[in-house]
Design a protein around this motif. Structure first.
Motif, PDB file in Angstrom:
ATOM      1  N   ILE A 132       6.899  -3.139   2.995  1.00 51.73           N
ATOM      2  CA  ILE A 132       7.922  -3.041   2.315  1.00 51.73           C
ATOM      3  C   ILE A 132       7.638  -1.882   1.153  1.00 51.73           C
ATOM      4  CG2 ILE A 132       9.706  -3.647   0.845  1.00 51.73           C
ATOM      5  CD1 ILE A 132       9.853  -5.998   2.734  1.00 51.73           C
ATOM      6  N   LEU A 133       6.547  -2.222   0.316  1.00 53.63           N
ATOM      7  CA  LEU A 133       6.121  -1.390  -0.745  1.00 53.63           C
ATOM      8  C   LEU A 133       5.419  -0.118  -0.209  1.00 53.63           C
ATOM      9  CD1 LEU A 133       4.294  -3.931  -2.967  1.00 53.63           C
ATOM     10  CD2 LEU A 133       6.445  -3.021  -3.286  1.00 53.63           C
ATOM     11  N   VAL A 134       4.930  -0.111   0.970  1.00 57.78           N
ATOM     12  CA  VAL A 134       4.379   1.245   1.404  1.00 57.78           C
ATOM     13  C   VAL A 134       5.412   2.078   1.904  1.00 57.78           C
ATOM     14  CG1 VAL A 134       2.848   2.176   3.332  1.00 57.78           C
ATOM     15  CG2 VAL A 134       2.098   0.315   2.248  1.00 57.78           C
ATOM     16  N   ALA A 135       6.480   1.425   2.380  1.00 61.70           N
ATOM     17  CA  ALA A 135       7.723   2.194   3.114  1.00 61.70           C
ATOM     18  C   ALA A 135       8.635   2.993   1.807  1.00 61.70           C
ATOM     19  CB  ALA A 135       8.370   1.101   3.716  1.00 61.70           C
ATOM     20  N   VAL A 136       8.472   2.210   0.572  1.00 63.75           N
ATOM     21  CA  VAL A 136       9.287   2.374  -0.411  1.00 63.75           C
ATOM     22  C   VAL A 136       8.388   3.853  -1.110  1.00 63.75           C
ATOM     23  CG1 VAL A 136      10.021   1.905  -2.625  1.00 63.75           C
ATOM     24  CG2 VAL A 136      10.662   0.373  -0.870  1.00 63.75           C
ATOM     25  N   ALA A 137       7.188   3.569  -1.014  1.00 64.07           N
ATOM     26  CA  ALA A 137       6.531   4.549  -1.886  1.00 64.07           C
ATOM     27  C   ALA A 137       6.381   5.750  -0.837  1.00 64.07           C
ATOM     28  CB  ALA A 137       4.996   4.072  -2.056  1.00 64.07           C
ATOM     29  N   ASN A 138       6.377   5.892   0.418  1.00 63.38           N
ATOM     30  CA  ASN A 138       6.402   7.028   1.268  1.00 63.38           C
ATOM     31  C   ASN A 138       7.723   7.422   1.816  1.00 63.38           C
ATOM     32  OD1 ASN A 138       3.624   7.306   0.620  1.00 63.38           O
ATOM     33  ND2 ASN A 138       3.154   5.688   2.261  1.00 63.38           N
ATOM     34  N   PRO A 139       8.774   7.785   1.166  1.00 64.74           N
ATOM     35  CA  PRO A 139       9.975   8.196   1.820  1.00 64.74           C
ATOM     36  C   PRO A 139       9.835   9.194   3.082  1.00 64.74           C
ATOM     37  CG  PRO A 139       9.892   9.256  -0.420  1.00 64.74           C
ATOM     38  CD  PRO A 139       8.532   8.401  -0.118  1.00 64.74           C
TER      39      PRO A 139
END
Length: 100
Positions: free
Chosen positions: A93-100
């Motif tokens: 989830i954090l990676v998905a939020v950081a890389n839009p």
């Protein structure tokens, strides 16, 4: 702390730790139950399980004669599993939020 009080404390900490681990494990197995914030709740339950299990082991080893820590060890292993699987989802989830 007396031996009876220490035994009671170890028993309470171990069983509460097992309960939080089982709840966390069920939430890992059925992630759709908590669609919003699920991984964070799972991580919290996993960490709580670890804290309770290791606190029970510490008290048991230090203050209970003939302490058998298999149940608290099982709770700790359950906590590690919950943290591992919930951590993978939370990291995704954090990676998905950081890389839009």
């Amino acid at each position: 702390m007396s031996a009876d009080s220490a035994r009671r404390t170890v028993r309470i900490l171990t069983w509460i730790g097992l309960a939080t681990g089982v709840i966390g494990g069920l939430l890992v197995a059925f992630p759709k139950v908590l669609p919003v914030g699920g991984p964070w709740v799972q991580l919290t339950l996993g960490v709580a399980t670890l804290v309770l299990a290791f606190r029970a082991r510490k008290t048991g080893i230090a203050e209970v004669e003939g302490f058998d820590g298999r149940l608290s060890l099982f709770a700790a292993l359950l906590g590690f599993l919950v943290v591992f699987f919930a951590g993978q989802v939370a990291f995704g989830i954090l990676v998905a939020v950081a890389n839009p």
